[in-house]
Design a protein around this motif. Structure first.
Motif, PDB file in Angstrom:
ATOM      1  N   ALA A  49       0.809  -1.224   0.000  1.00 46.20           N
ATOM      2  CA  ALA A  49       0.000   0.000   0.000  1.00 46.20           C
ATOM      3  C   ALA A  49       0.841   1.273   0.000  1.00 46.20           C
ATOM      4  CB  ALA A  49      -0.941  -0.001   1.202  1.00 46.20           C
ATOM      5  N   VAL A  50       2.100   1.197   0.452  1.00 50.36           N
ATOM      6  CA  VAL A  50       2.917   2.415   0.539  1.00 50.36           C
ATOM      7  C   VAL A  50       3.921   2.514  -0.607  1.00 50.36           C
ATOM      8  CG1 VAL A  50       2.680   2.420   3.047  1.00 50.36           C
ATOM      9  CG2 VAL A  50       4.727   1.411   2.001  1.00 50.36           C
ATOM     10  N   LEU A  51       3.851   1.584  -1.556  1.00 46.13           N
ATOM     11  CA  LEU A  51       4.808   1.572  -2.664  1.00 46.13           C
ATOM     12  C   LEU A  51       4.132   1.989  -3.960  1.00 46.13           C
ATOM     13  CD1 LEU A  51       6.623  -1.783  -1.874  1.00 46.13           C
ATOM     14  CD2 LEU A  51       7.457   0.530  -1.414  1.00 46.13           C
ATOM     15  N   PRO A  52       4.861   2.623  -4.860  1.00 47.20           N
ATOM     16  CA  PRO A  52       4.273   3.012  -6.141  1.00 47.20           C
ATOM     17  C   PRO A  52       3.946   1.790  -6.988  1.00 47.20           C
ATOM     18  CG  PRO A  52       6.632   3.407  -6.139  1.00 47.20           C
ATOM     19  CD  PRO A  52       6.271   3.035  -4.741  1.00 47.20           C
ATOM     20  N   GLU A  53       2.923   1.913  -7.813  1.00 47.63           N
ATOM     21  CA  GLU A  53       2.559   0.831  -8.724  1.00 47.63           C
ATOM     22  C   GLU A  53       3.400   0.952  -9.988  1.00 47.63           C
ATOM     23  OE1 GLU A  53      -1.556   0.463  -9.504  1.00 47.63           O
ATOM     24  OE2 GLU A  53      -2.149   0.525  -7.391  1.00 47.63           O
ATOM     25  N   THR A  54       4.346   0.051 -10.127  1.00 45.16           N
ATOM     26  CA  THR A  54       5.241   0.063 -11.280  1.00 45.16           C
ATOM     27  C   THR A  54       5.789  -1.332 -11.505  1.00 45.16           C
ATOM     28  OG1 THR A  54       7.392   0.836 -12.085  1.00 45.16           O
ATOM     29  CG2 THR A  54       7.065   0.863  -9.713  1.00 45.16           C
ATOM     30  N   ASP A  55       6.023  -1.655 -12.768  1.00 45.86           N
ATOM     31  CA  ASP A  55       6.586  -2.970 -13.101  1.00 45.86           C
ATOM     32  C   ASP A  55       8.016  -3.113 -12.615  1.00 45.86           C
ATOM     33  OD1 ASP A  55       4.226  -3.619 -14.336  1.00 45.86           O
ATOM     34  OD2 ASP A  55       4.914  -3.131 -16.363  1.00 45.86           O
ATOM     35  N   ARG A  56       8.648  -2.001 -12.241  1.00 50.00           N
ATOM     36  CA  ARG A  56      10.038  -2.064 -11.777  1.00 50.00           C
ATOM     37  C   ARG A  56      10.149  -2.707 -10.402  1.00 50.00           C
ATOM     38  NH1 ARG A  56      13.121   3.471 -11.847  1.00 50.00           N
ATOM     39  NH2 ARG A  56      14.770   2.081 -11.112  1.00 50.00           N
ATOM     40  N   ILE A  57       9.052  -2.745  -9.638  1.00 55.06           N
ATOM     41  CA  ILE A  57       9.098  -3.247  -8.260  1.00 55.06           C
ATOM     42  C   ILE A  57       8.474  -4.633  -8.187  1.00 55.06           C
ATOM     43  CG2 ILE A  57       8.312  -2.863  -5.895  1.00 55.06           C
ATOM     44  CD1 ILE A  57       8.384   0.121  -6.446  1.00 55.06           C
ATOM     45  N   VAL A  58       9.226  -5.558  -7.621  1.00 55.80           N
ATOM     46  CA  VAL A  58       8.761  -6.933  -7.431  1.00 55.80           C
ATOM     47  C   VAL A  58       8.794  -7.239  -5.941  1.00 55.80           C
ATOM     48  CG1 VAL A  58       9.214  -9.365  -7.934  1.00 55.80           C
ATOM     49  CG2 VAL A  58       9.683  -7.615  -9.671  1.00 55.80           C
ATOM     50  N   LEU A  59       7.700  -7.766  -5.416  1.00 54.47           N
ATOM     51  CA  LEU A  59       7.638  -8.145  -4.008  1.00 54.47           C
ATOM     52  C   LEU A  59       7.745  -9.655  -3.882  1.00 54.47           C
ATOM     53  CD1 LEU A  59       4.705  -5.885  -2.693  1.00 54.47           C
ATOM     54  CD2 LEU A  59       7.144  -5.380  -2.773  1.00 54.47           C
ATOM     55  N   ARG A  60       8.499 -10.111  -2.884  1.00 53.91           N
ATOM     56  CA  ARG A  60       8.605 -11.548  -2.622  1.00 53.91           C
ATOM     57  C   ARG A  60       8.770 -11.779  -1.139  1.00 53.91           C
ATOM     58  NH1 ARG A  60      12.989 -14.413  -1.660  1.00 53.91           N
ATOM     59  NH2 ARG A  60      12.735 -15.986  -3.294  1.00 53.91           N
ATOM     60  N   GLU A  61       8.314 -12.929  -0.678  1.00 51.58           N
ATOM     61  CA  GLU A  61       8.499 -13.298   0.720  1.00 51.58           C
ATOM     62  C   GLU A  61       9.974 -13.573   0.985  1.00 51.58           C
ATOM     63  OE1 GLU A  61       6.464 -13.530   3.413  1.00 51.58           O
ATOM     64  OE2 GLU A  61       4.841 -12.634   2.244  1.00 51.58           O
ATOM     65  N   ALA A  62      10.451 -13.095   2.121  1.00 52.26           N
ATOM     66  CA  ALA A  62      11.841 -13.329   2.497  1.00 52.26           C
ATOM     67  C   ALA A  62      12.040 -14.782   2.910  1.00 52.26           C
ATOM     68  CB  ALA A  62      12.234 -12.399   3.636  1.00 52.26           C
ATOM     69  N   GLU A  63      13.272 -15.235   2.771  1.00 54.40           N
ATOM     70  CA  GLU A  63      13.649 -16.545   3.298  1.00 54.40           C
ATOM     71  C   GLU A  63      13.825 -16.437   4.811  1.00 54.40           C
ATOM     72  OE1 GLU A  63      13.715 -19.145   1.240  1.00 54.40           O
ATOM     73  OE2 GLU A  63      13.280 -17.830  -0.466  1.00 54.40           O
ATOM     74  N   ALA A  64      14.269 -17.515   5.432  1.00 50.96           N
ATOM     75  CA  ALA A  64      14.344 -17.556   6.894  1.00 50.96           C
ATOM     76  C   ALA A  64      15.390 -16.602   7.463  1.00 50.96           C
ATOM     77  CB  ALA A  64      14.624 -18.982   7.360  1.00 50.96           C
ATOM     78  N   THR A  65      16.427 -16.271   6.696  1.00 50.93           N
ATOM     79  CA  THR A  65      17.499 -15.405   7.186  1.00 50.93           C
ATOM     80  C   THR A  65      17.895 -14.414   6.084  1.00 50.93           C
ATOM     81  OG1 THR A  65      19.324 -16.771   6.378  1.00 50.93           O
ATOM     82  CG2 THR A  65      18.414 -17.327   8.566  1.00 50.93           C
ATOM     83  N   PRO A  66      18.552 -13.306   6.455  1.00 51.59           N
ATOM     84  CA  PRO A  66      19.000 -12.348   5.433  1.00 51.59           C
ATOM     85  C   PRO A  66      19.917 -12.974   4.380  1.00 51.59           C
ATOM     86  CG  PRO A  66      19.060 -11.330   7.594  1.00 51.59           C
ATOM     87  CD  PRO A  66      18.760 -12.785   7.824  1.00 51.59           C
ATOM     88  N   ALA A  67      20.885 -13.797   4.815  1.00 48.18           N
ATOM     89  CA  ALA A  67      21.823 -14.376   3.854  1.00 48.18           C
ATOM     90  C   ALA A  67      21.120 -15.316   2.885  1.00 48.18           C
ATOM     91  CB  ALA A  67      22.939 -15.110   4.590  1.00 48.18           C
ATOM     92  N   ARG A  68      20.184 -16.076   3.375  1.00 47.40           N
ATOM     93  CA  ARG A  68      19.442 -16.973   2.492  1.00 47.40           C
ATOM     94  C   ARG A  68      18.545 -16.189   1.540  1.00 47.40           C
ATOM     95  NH1 ARG A  68      17.001 -21.651   6.284  1.00 47.40           N
ATOM     96  NH2 ARG A  68      15.898 -22.117   4.333  1.00 47.40           N
ATOM     97  N   THR A  69      18.005 -15.072   2.015  1.00 47.29           N
ATOM     98  CA  THR A  69      17.175 -14.224   1.149  1.00 47.29           C
ATOM     99  C   THR A  69      18.007 -13.649   0.006  1.00 47.29           C
ATOM    100  OG1 THR A  69      15.703 -13.630   2.980  1.00 47.29           O
ATOM    101  CG2 THR A  69      15.718 -12.169   1.073  1.00 47.29           C
ATOM    102  N   VAL A  70      19.170 -13.089   0.332  1.00 47.82           N
ATOM    103  CA  VAL A  70      20.031 -12.527  -0.703  1.00 47.82           C
ATOM    104  C   VAL A  70      20.483 -13.617  -1.670  1.00 47.82           C
ATOM    105  CG1 VAL A  70      22.262 -11.425  -1.136  1.00 47.82           C
ATOM    106  CG2 VAL A  70      20.786 -10.575   0.695  1.00 47.82           C
ATOM    107  N   GLY A  71      20.812 -14.787  -1.138  1.00 45.34           N
ATOM    108  CA  GLY A  71      21.230 -15.890  -2.002  1.00 45.34           C
ATOM    109  C   GLY A  71      20.135 -16.300  -2.969  1.00 45.34           C
ATOM    110  N   ALA A  72      18.892 -16.347  -2.498  1.00 47.96           N
ATOM    111  CA  ALA A  72      17.781 -16.745  -3.364  1.00 47.96           C
ATOM    112  C   ALA A  72      17.546 -15.709  -4.460  1.00 47.96           C
ATOM    113  CB  ALA A  72      16.515 -16.934  -2.525  1.00 47.96           C
TER     114      ALA A  72
END
Length: 243
Positions: A49-72
């Motif tokens: 709701a607080v982000l602009p509507e644009t194809d440039r932005i993709v939302l995804r669920e994070a992994e269990a940890t920051p390092a695993r999220t960045v790796g994915a």
């Protein structure tokens, strides 16, 4: 902090009327070097709701940890990949461009750092955690660049460290006891530590020296939030006066 401010995620805390995550995204969208923006979080739909509507932005669920999220995300997008955090409301496009332009030739992965003397001069009231080396003290700037495919080795090394975070001695063995002793004694330069860690990680690591004190300010605690509010509110008032 999220509970104290009545929001689902810390990234939604408003500063001078704007959620932190919206400020970070605005800086990234204004940066010529940034293309697609991938935002990962738990409860990620709370951010929509607080982000602009644009194809440039993709939302995804994070992994269990920051390092695993960045790796994915790195596995999905490939390199180069710029990484920053949602609690970095002072981030600007100028900072991002300076960071990207400062990447040393041959580096697989790099982190942004600001020198202590710059931070102390501009923001004497802030309290930072200093990284101390023989050639100076630095603060991290929550900016990372995974510039080549080999950066995946650095992320894998981070994941191994993260998996051992409850066992300091196992982390020490992975990072290298000699490296930690050199760091603890302040007998090694920043470049020496990065070179030794890079050999452990299987990637060429670099630091990018940023001339922005504010790049080192993220919002980890109430005192950080108060500082950022103090810095941003005059800018908002000035922009309203000239609108």
């Amino acid at each position: 902090m999220a509970r104290a401010h009545g929001v689902a995620l810390k990234a939604l805390i408003e500063i001078a009327g704007t959620p932190m995550i919206a400020r970070v995204v605005a800086a990234l969208r204004a940066s010529p070097s940034v293309g697609r923006i991938v935002i990962a979080a738990q409860q990620v739909e709370a951010l929509r709701a607080v982000l602009p509507e644009t194809d440039r932005i993709v939302l995804r669920e994070a992994e269990a940890t920051p390092a695993r999220t960045v790796g994915a995300i790195l596995a999905e997008t490939g390199a180069p990949l710029l990484v920053t955090t949602a609690d970095h409301p002072l981030l600007t496009a100028e900072m991002v461009e300076s960071f990207v332009a400062g990447l040393p030739a041959g580096a697989d992965a790099a982190a942004g750092l600001a020198r202590a003397e710059i931070i102390r001069r501009e923001l004497p009231q802030t309290r930072r955690t200093w990284l101390r080396f023989a050639d100076g003290d630095y603060s991290g700037c929550n900016l990372f660049l995974l510039s080549t495919p080999t950066a995946s080795n650095a992320v894998a090394f981070w994941q191994r460290l993260e998996a051992r975070r409850k066992s300091p001695w196992r982390m020490a063995l992975l990072a290298g006891p000699v490296t930690l002793l050199l760091y603890a004694s302040r007998r090694a330069t920043l470049a020496t530590i990065l070179r030794r860690l890079g050999r452990r990680a299987g990637a060429r690591l670099a630091a990018i020296d940023l001339p922005f004190a504010r790049a080192a300010v993220d919002v980890d605690k109430p005192a950080d939030l108060a500082l950022v509010q103090t810095l941003l509110e005059p800018l908002v008032e000035s922009s309203l006066e000239h609108a």
